[in-house]
Design a protein around this motif. Sequence first.
Motif, mmCIF file in Angstrom:
data_model
loop_
_atom_site.group_PDB
_atom_site.id
_atom_site.type_symbol
_atom_site.label_atom_id
_atom_site.label_comp_id
_atom_site.label_asym_id
_atom_site.label_seq_id
_atom_site.Cartn_x
_atom_site.Cartn_y
_atom_site.Cartn_z
ATOM 1 N N VAL A 117 0.862 -1.178 0.000
ATOM 2 C CA VAL A 117 0.000 0.000 0.000
ATOM 3 C C VAL A 117 0.894 1.221 0.000
ATOM 4 O O VAL A 117 1.856 1.307 0.764
ATOM 5 C CB VAL A 117 -0.920 0.011 1.248
ATOM 6 C CG1 VAL A 117 -1.685 1.304 1.352
ATOM 7 C CG2 VAL A 117 -1.862 -1.168 1.219
ATOM 8 N N ARG A 118 0.574 2.183 -0.868
ATOM 9 C CA ARG A 118 1.301 3.456 -0.930
ATOM 10 C C ARG A 118 0.491 4.461 -0.134
ATOM 11 O O ARG A 118 -0.694 4.659 -0.399
ATOM 12 C CB ARG A 118 1.448 3.890 -2.394
ATOM 13 C CG ARG A 118 2.267 5.108 -2.581
ATOM 14 C CD ARG A 118 3.730 4.708 -2.607
ATOM 15 N NE ARG A 118 4.529 5.909 -2.747
ATOM 16 C CZ ARG A 118 5.696 6.073 -2.212
ATOM 17 N NH1 ARG A 118 6.237 5.098 -1.526
ATOM 18 N NH2 ARG A 118 6.360 7.170 -2.356
ATOM 19 N N ILE A 119 1.136 5.080 0.860
ATOM 20 C CA ILE A 119 0.452 6.036 1.731
ATOM 21 C C ILE A 119 1.229 7.336 1.744
ATOM 22 O O ILE A 119 2.458 7.334 1.654
ATOM 23 C CB ILE A 119 0.302 5.458 3.163
ATOM 24 C CG1 ILE A 119 -0.606 6.326 4.028
ATOM 25 C CG2 ILE A 119 1.646 5.249 3.821
ATOM 26 C CD1 ILE A 119 -1.008 5.656 5.330
ATOM 27 N N SER A 120 0.495 8.463 1.837
ATOM 28 C CA SER A 120 1.187 9.751 1.936
ATOM 29 C C SER A 120 0.434 10.648 2.907
ATOM 30 O O SER A 120 -0.793 10.580 3.039
ATOM 31 C CB SER A 120 1.317 10.415 0.564
ATOM 32 O OG SER A 120 0.050 10.685 0.032
ATOM 33 N N PHE A 121 1.202 11.445 3.598
ATOM 34 C CA PHE A 121 0.684 12.430 4.550
ATOM 35 C C PHE A 121 1.189 13.794 4.101
ATOM 36 O O PHE A 121 2.392 13.963 3.911
ATOM 37 C CB PHE A 121 1.209 12.162 5.968
ATOM 38 C CG PHE A 121 0.750 10.865 6.570
ATOM 39 C CD1 PHE A 121 -0.364 10.835 7.378
ATOM 40 C CD2 PHE A 121 1.438 9.694 6.341
ATOM 41 C CE1 PHE A 121 -0.785 9.642 7.947
ATOM 42 C CE2 PHE A 121 1.035 8.498 6.905
ATOM 43 C CZ PHE A 121 -0.087 8.463 7.710
ATOM 44 N N ALA A 122 0.268 14.773 3.972
ATOM 45 C CA ALA A 122 0.691 16.122 3.590
ATOM 46 C C ALA A 122 1.361 16.812 4.778
ATOM 47 O O ALA A 122 2.343 17.532 4.618
ATOM 48 C CB ALA A 122 -0.491 16.944 3.096
ATOM 49 N N SER A 123 0.831 16.574 5.975
ATOM 50 C CA SER A 123 1.403 17.170 7.177
ATOM 51 C C SER A 123 1.046 16.286 8.365
ATOM 52 O O SER A 123 -0.140 16.079 8.652
ATOM 53 C CB SER A 123 0.835 18.587 7.376
ATOM 54 O OG SER A 123 1.313 19.133 8.582
ATOM 55 N N VAL A 124 2.060 15.784 9.033
ATOM 56 C CA VAL A 124 1.843 14.924 10.187
ATOM 57 C C VAL A 124 3.005 15.110 11.169
ATOM 58 O O VAL A 124 4.120 15.435 10.767
ATOM 59 C CB VAL A 124 1.716 13.438 9.752
ATOM 60 C CG1 VAL A 124 3.018 12.911 9.213
ATOM 61 C CG2 VAL A 124 1.222 12.566 10.886
ATOM 62 N N SER A 125 2.715 14.927 12.454
ATOM 63 C CA SER A 125 3.756 14.994 13.479
ATOM 64 C C SER A 125 4.693 13.802 13.302
ATOM 65 O O SER A 125 4.238 12.661 13.203
ATOM 66 C CB SER A 125 3.129 14.964 14.867
ATOM 67 O OG SER A 125 4.107 14.693 15.848
ATOM 68 N N PHE A 126 5.987 14.074 13.271
ATOM 69 C CA PHE A 126 6.967 13.003 13.055
ATOM 70 C C PHE A 126 6.930 11.987 14.193
ATOM 71 O O PHE A 126 6.991 10.782 13.959
ATOM 72 C CB PHE A 126 8.363 13.609 12.902
ATOM 73 C CG PHE A 126 9.397 12.601 12.504
ATOM 74 C CD1 PHE A 126 9.359 12.006 11.257
ATOM 75 C CD2 PHE A 126 10.407 12.231 13.383
ATOM 76 C CE1 PHE A 126 10.308 11.063 10.872
ATOM 77 C CE2 PHE A 126 11.361 11.297 13.011
ATOM 78 C CZ PHE A 126 11.309 10.714 11.753
ATOM 79 N N GLU A 127 6.783 12.461 15.426
ATOM 80 C CA GLU A 127 6.708 11.533 16.572
ATOM 81 C C GLU A 127 5.480 10.650 16.489
ATOM 82 O O GLU A 127 5.548 9.450 16.758
ATOM 83 C CB GLU A 127 6.705 12.326 17.881
ATOM 84 C CG GLU A 127 8.035 12.957 18.215
ATOM 85 C CD GLU A 127 7.986 13.708 19.535
ATOM 86 O OE1 GLU A 127 7.207 13.306 20.426
ATOM 87 O OE2 GLU A 127 8.735 14.680 19.660
ATOM 88 N N GLN A 154 6.614 24.065 10.084
ATOM 89 C CA GLN A 154 6.159 23.943 11.472
ATOM 90 C C GLN A 154 7.062 22.953 12.216
ATOM 91 O O GLN A 154 7.438 21.929 11.665
ATOM 92 C CB GLN A 154 4.701 23.425 11.542
ATOM 93 C CG GLN A 154 3.697 24.272 10.840
ATOM 94 C CD GLN A 154 3.505 23.845 9.377
ATOM 95 O OE1 GLN A 154 4.146 22.916 8.908
ATOM 96 N NE2 GLN A 154 2.645 24.563 8.673
ATOM 97 N N ALA A 155 7.367 23.257 13.456
ATOM 98 C CA ALA A 155 8.267 22.411 14.259
ATOM 99 C C ALA A 155 7.648 21.033 14.472
ATOM 100 O O ALA A 155 6.500 20.913 14.885
ATOM 101 C CB ALA A 155 8.540 23.070 15.600
#
Length: 170
Positions: A117-127, A154-155
Amino acid sequence: MKANWQTFKKRNWDSRPERERKALKLVAWLSAPVLLYFVLWQPAHNAVQKLHVSVPLMYMEAERLRIRAGEVEMLRHRPRPALLDAVALKSTIEDSALRYDLREAISTLDLQQPNAVRISFASVSFEQWLRWLRALQQEQHIRADSVSVAMLPQAGMVKISATLINGGTQ
């Protein structure tokens, strides 16, 4: 061969006076122990000292290998996780993303045959992404095959594109 030896003896030994032959015999008897010491005893003694150091290390290494062989055998007989097809993999990932509050952050979730499965996140917290990925690996045996991570202004926020596969394909 015997004739050659006899001529050599006659020419080099028998031609010498008796006193010189006795002196050479005495020197040979006195130098033999010294020669034996330097040729045989000392190298053997040095080798024994080296073995006193290396043999215990080899025994320790052999014991480590025996322990690891037991671990390998245990892992070899461990049940393999079930291999999920792409559709089941996608639904499992969606369910897990819901539990970890990541479903709204998913930009795309596409099937890739046979079990990826190919998944993508435009903006997500790395932790949060790392916690979710670790949970997928431990609970569902789903792992990241390839990941692309880009930092956002964003941090702590990142843009992620990843291919996730079932751990049973290993």
